[in-house]
Design a protein around this motif. Structure first.
Motif, mmCIF file in Angstrom:
data_model
loop_
_atom_site.group_PDB
_atom_site.id
_atom_site.type_symbol
_atom_site.label_atom_id
_atom_site.label_comp_id
_atom_site.label_asym_id
_atom_site.label_seq_id
_atom_site.Cartn_x
_atom_site.Cartn_y
_atom_site.Cartn_z
ATOM 1 N N ASP B 762 49.136 34.373 90.124
ATOM 2 C CA ASP B 762 49.464 33.580 88.939
ATOM 3 C C ASP B 762 50.781 32.853 89.136
ATOM 4 O O ASP B 762 51.047 31.837 88.523
ATOM 5 N N ILE B 763 51.622 33.424 89.971
ATOM 6 C CA ILE B 763 52.913 32.802 90.259
ATOM 7 C C ILE B 763 53.082 32.778 91.777
ATOM 8 O O ILE B 763 52.759 33.757 92.447
ATOM 9 N N VAL B 764 53.537 31.685 92.309
ATOM 10 C CA VAL B 764 53.789 31.618 93.744
ATOM 11 C C VAL B 764 55.289 31.424 93.969
ATOM 12 O O VAL B 764 55.903 30.569 93.348
ATOM 13 N N LEU B 765 55.869 32.271 94.825
ATOM 14 C CA LEU B 765 57.286 32.140 95.150
ATOM 15 C C LEU B 765 57.409 31.308 96.413
ATOM 16 O O LEU B 765 57.039 31.751 97.487
ATOM 17 N N LEU B 766 57.915 30.106 96.272
ATOM 18 C CA LEU B 766 58.002 29.248 97.449
ATOM 19 C C LEU B 766 59.070 29.717 98.414
ATOM 20 O O LEU B 766 58.917 29.637 99.616
ATOM 21 N N ASP B 767 60.193 30.189 97.877
ATOM 22 C CA ASP B 767 61.272 30.600 98.791
ATOM 23 C C ASP B 767 61.125 32.058 99.231
ATOM 24 O O ASP B 767 61.892 32.531 100.059
ATOM 25 N N GLU B 768 60.158 32.773 98.657
ATOM 26 C CA GLU B 768 59.822 34.135 99.070
ATOM 27 C C GLU B 768 60.948 35.134 98.919
ATOM 28 O O GLU B 768 60.940 36.193 99.527
#
Lengths: 77, 838
Positions: B762-768
């Motif tokens: 549902d949420i994607v962390l681009l910078d991880e």
């Protein structure tokens, strides 16, 4: 001001607006706004060459379909 | 040394490494054979005007891909991706890789148009997707793909029936409805202004009739075309026996419309057409804001299915044949080559190889398997050719099981009821009953049916669900915007609210709180030697340990700490280029490592399974691997470490020791302690062993962790936590996490994680970064606070406005002004989120 003129002005302006809206909706439905950059690039790059290309593709399609129809007719089953 | 740019891709390199070529008496430079080939091809085809269009845009170097083209003509592939049209032509949707600018689109289309048999080729520049129609009797799909590859691009298929196609359609539908509504509202407003002025100055009856009729013409399509969504939703609501806000909107707008038509025809009283369009438009915009960020959850499976090969090589009586996976029976002997994915479970009968089981356990370290060992579907063969006997058929294999489990989980995903839905149900019922009572009251009090109806309608109209309808979408849209700026992509607005309500965070270990790949933690140089020899050696292997060492040495060279031998200038130049362009390291490695030949010659490279590798580099024998490898070659080494060790020996002499371990991500401990401060229970679930898990958990201050879990076990834990009444946020990155992710209330995936994990998330962390999880909590809580404030504002507004309407003091002007005012309040309050963010 006579009521007739008001009615005419309202009618015509609404009609013109509606025509514009219809054109916009038509463009939206046929996917012309799906690729914004291509829309603009068409104006930047497209020339005679591209027009010829489009005609060529059109003919290619016709030929392919024609061929298919013929093939079907040849086969008796 | 001067830098010049490649005449095809425009990337700049040192002159030394460039390929010189003379074309039409002019000197041209190319960075690699691929670029040179494409340049020649375009020149011959008369397509070199491409370069004029390209200008100074930089392309990816044209890498020659030796991938097997055969698979595109296989029956299974065609069945899966190709659509046979009614006229007998074939159609496929492809994603074209490597498109950088409009000139690339032009070139691809042009080349495809010139290919005989291609009937239609359109490429969308914005998303790099292409639709190609061809005549299967004239050309094969593999030939089309080959054509695209020959000019330096690559294409792979996708299935458009799923995924965004549906979302796009819905968005387009809403957009059309909004266009009509906005057009009508804008026009009605200027007619209405004339009407309002008429209230004060007086207006001739015939003029008023004309204006009323014009408003009627504009309001009708708005209510019945744009407002159709409310009728639809109200109908479904009633069918499932609940009152939603759309019912209120539909009733209010319809009543006002019917009354207005009545008033227009009988030429009595005022018309409310402007209120009808205003309500419909405002709330439609609110709904559209939500549609904008909606995702389609069910499609995720197709991306995992897309990675499953459609055919496997079956060996029967010493003859190899490609067989569709569905037709493989238990007992069949299957051959698997390096790089292939196992689709059917079985036991090895011949050969040995290392298998990447990361999609099952999350651990990147390959597992060595030999005769008699079991291979699990979902793992990928890294080295060696293996024959194994199928134990199950395709549908009973682990991979298919995971897919069906996932399918199951997605439909079972818990839905947290949203605050606005809870409130709007009560709100609608209350307002509709007040309106009804008002009607009855006024009917008996004034004895006039018409008067009673007007007042009742004005109650519904002024209760103005606008503000209520905008309360959530406005706030969440601002919230999503702020989150996106920080590299947090919320796929749907509603997730902000669920996240804000969450009281538990479940973390995966590998890839989520650790880097997920071994990195060099200590490096000891025992003897002086040329480090580029080691680089050459490890470049040839795909083993995670080799990659870790490679990354370490390259980084060292970039920092300028490496051996600055001239022979490295070339590659270093390239590397800097990649860094300057802001491309990721991985991407850089993919495009460059193997395309630019270096001067050190590697000969007789051989990988020794589960031990390391051996090669002759620059005439010297170089060994690289673990202790066993060196022992095998008679070098005695005594090193003890709980981490992975990579040793390098040149000419039978140990020269370097690298110690590698999976590093914990930066700021992880701080982020976790901050999340705990918010009152959230933090749990770690991992497929790794107990010892490693404990070490990581201790370092990060996580008290609760569970180790050695298979994908299904993880999801079982999520179910257990749900039973305890928790609202769970889960963060993970691999296929092994995807079932658990799909079952949690909010799934957070890492941007570089497995496609499946990203699509169920549902949420994607681009910078991880783990810190972003904390940010996500903070932003969603702040946004939810604003939602609550908005709802409160619109309710307060109603407690004042509705009584006034009940008493019959509301005329169209007052209604219009107060309506806009309440909506403005909500919009204004939502933007406060941005202010408090600073």
């Amino acid at each position: 001001m006579s009521a007739g003129i008001i009615a005419m002005m309202l009618g015509i302006s609404t009609l013109l607006g509606a025509l514009g809206l219809a054109a916009l909706l038509w463009g939206l439905r046929t996917g012309q706004f799906d690729d914004t950059s291509k829309f603009l690039d068409g104006a930047r790059f497209d020339g005679e060459e591209e027009l010829k290309d489009a005609v060529m593709m059109e003919e290619k399609r016709k030929k392919a379909l024609e061929k298919r129809r013929k093939d079907k007719r040849v086969m008796p089953d | 040394m001067s830098k010049i740019s490649c005449d095809h891709c425009n990337l700049e390199f040192d002159e030394k490494v460039m390929i010189e070529d003379e074309i039409d008496g002019e000197k041209k430079y190319f960075c690699c054979k691929g670029c040179q080939g494409v340049y020649h091809l375009l020149k011959e085809e008369g397509l070199d005007s491409f370069y004029d269009k390209l200008g100074s845009t930089k392309l990816q170097p044209a890498v020659k891909k030796e991938d097997d083209l055969k698979k595109f003509d296989l029956e299974g592939f065609i069945k899966k991706y190709v659509k046979v049209r009614d006229d007998g032509l074939y159609e496929i949707n492809l994603i074209i890789e490597g498109i950088h600018c409009a000139a690339c689109v032009w070139l691809n289309e042009k080349v495809l148009h010139q290919t005989p048999g291609v009937i239609e080729a359109t490429i969308n520049y914005t998303n790099n997707k292409a639709k190609i129609v061809w005549d299967p009797e004239e050309i094969k799909l593999s030939k089309i793909i080959e054509t695209i590859r020959s000019i330096g691009y690559n294409a792979y298929p996708y299935d458009p029936k799923l995924q965004e196609e549906r979302a796009v359609k819905q968005r387009r539908e809403y957009y059309a409805r909004i266009l009509v509504a906005v057009f009508a509202t804008m026009n009605i407003m200027w007619i209405a202004i004339a009407q309002y002025v008429g209230l004060f100055t007086g207006m001739r009856r015939d003029i008023k009739d004309i204006l009323n009729f014009a408003e009627f013409v504009l309001a009708t399509p708005t209510l019945f075309y744009s407002g159709w969504v409310y009728y639809r939703s109200a109908y479904y609501g009633l069918k499932h026996r609940f009152v939603n806000m759309d019912l209120l909107v539909a009733t209010g707008a319809t009543l006002a419309y019917i009354y207005s038509v009545y008033a227009m025809i009988t030429r009595t009283g005022e018309v409310y057409f402007d209120s009808v369009t205003m309500i419909v438009t405002f709330i439609l915009v609110g709904k559209y804001l939500e549609v904008l960020s909606k995702k389609q959850a069910v499609d995720t499976l197709d991306s995992i299915l897309g990675t499953i090969p459609t055919e496997v090589t079956v060996v029967k009586e010493n003859e190899k044949a490609l067989v569709m996976v569905e037709n493989v029976e238990p007992g069949d002997i299957i051959e698997i080559k390096p790089g292939e994915k196992v689709v059917i479970d079985g036991v090895i009968i011949n050969g040995s190889a290392s298998f990447d089981e990361s999609s099952l356990t999350g651990e990147s370290e390959p597992v060595f398997k030999k005769e008699g060992d079991e291979v699990l579907s979902g793992s990928i063969c890294i080295d060696g050719v293996v024959r194994y006997r199928a134990k199950k058929d395709f549908s009973a294999s682990l991979l298919s099981n995971i897919v069906s489990l996932l399918e199951d989980s997605i439909t079972k995903k818990p839905k947290i009821e949203r605050l606005v839905n809870q409130i709007s149900g009560y709100f609608s019922v209350t307002i509709l009953s007040i309106a009804f009572l008002t009607f009855i009251g006024w009917y008996f009090y004034a004895g006039e049916f018409e008067k009673a109806l007007i007042v009742a309608i004005s109650v519904v109209v002024i209760a103005c669900p606008c503000a209520l309808g905008l309360a959530t979408p406005m706030a969440t849209l601002v919230g999503i915007g702020i989150a996106a700026k920080r590299g947090l992509l919320f796929k749907e607005a509603a997730f902000l609210e669920t996240m804000a309500k969450s009281d538990m965070l479940v973390l995966d270990k590998t890839g989520t709180i650790t880097e997920g790949k071994p990195s060099v933690i200590t490096y000891e140089k025992l003897k002086d030697f040329d480090e580029s020899i080691v680089l050459e050696l490890v470049k040839n292997s795909n083993h995670p340990i080799s990659k870790g060492v490679e990354r370490f040495i390259v980084e060292k060279m970039v920092r300028g700490e490496g051996d600055k031998g001239v022979r490295w200038q070339g590659d270093k130049g390239v590397r800097w280029q990649g860094v300057k362009e802001g491309r990721s390291e991985d991407e850089y490695f993919r495009t460059h490592t193997h395309t630019h030949t270096s001067i050190l010659k590697v000969e007789k490279f051989k990988e020794i399974k589960a031990k390391g590798m051996i090669a002759k580099i620059g005439g010297k024998r170089v060994l690289g691997g673990n202790i066993e490898l060196l022992k095998e070659f008679g070098i005695d080494v005594e090193i003890e470490s709980e981490n992975s060790i990579f040793l390098v020996a040149i000419e039978n002499e140990l020269v370097a020791v690298f110690e590698l371990s999976d590093k914990i991500k930066e700021g992880a401990a701080e982020a976790i302690s901050k999340i705990k401060e918010l009152g959230i229970r933090v749990v770690m679930l991992t497929g790794d062993n107990e010892k490693v898990a404990k070490k990581v958990a201790d370092t990060l201050g996580i008290e609760e962790f569970y180790a050695k879990l298979l994908p299904q076990d993880k999801s079982a834990y999520i179910d257990k936590f749900h039973k305890d009444g928790h609202i769970i946020v889960m963060a993970g990155d691999g296929i092994n996490d995807s079932i658990a992710l799909a079952r949690s209330d909010i799934a957070i995936a890492m941007g570089s994680g497995a496609d499946v994990a990203i699509s169920v998330s549902d949420i994607v962390l681009l910078d991880e970064k783990p810190k972003s999880i904390y940010e996500a909590y903070k932003i969603s809580r702040r946004t939810f606070k604003a939602v609550k404030e908005n709802l409160a504002l619109s309710l307060i507004y109603n407690t004042f406005a509705v009584p006034v309407a009940v008493m019959g003091f509301v005329n169209p002007l007052v209604a219009a002004i107060s309506m806009s005012l309440s909506s403005l309040l909500v919009v204004g309050n939502s933007f406060r989120i941005k202010l408090s963010d600073k």
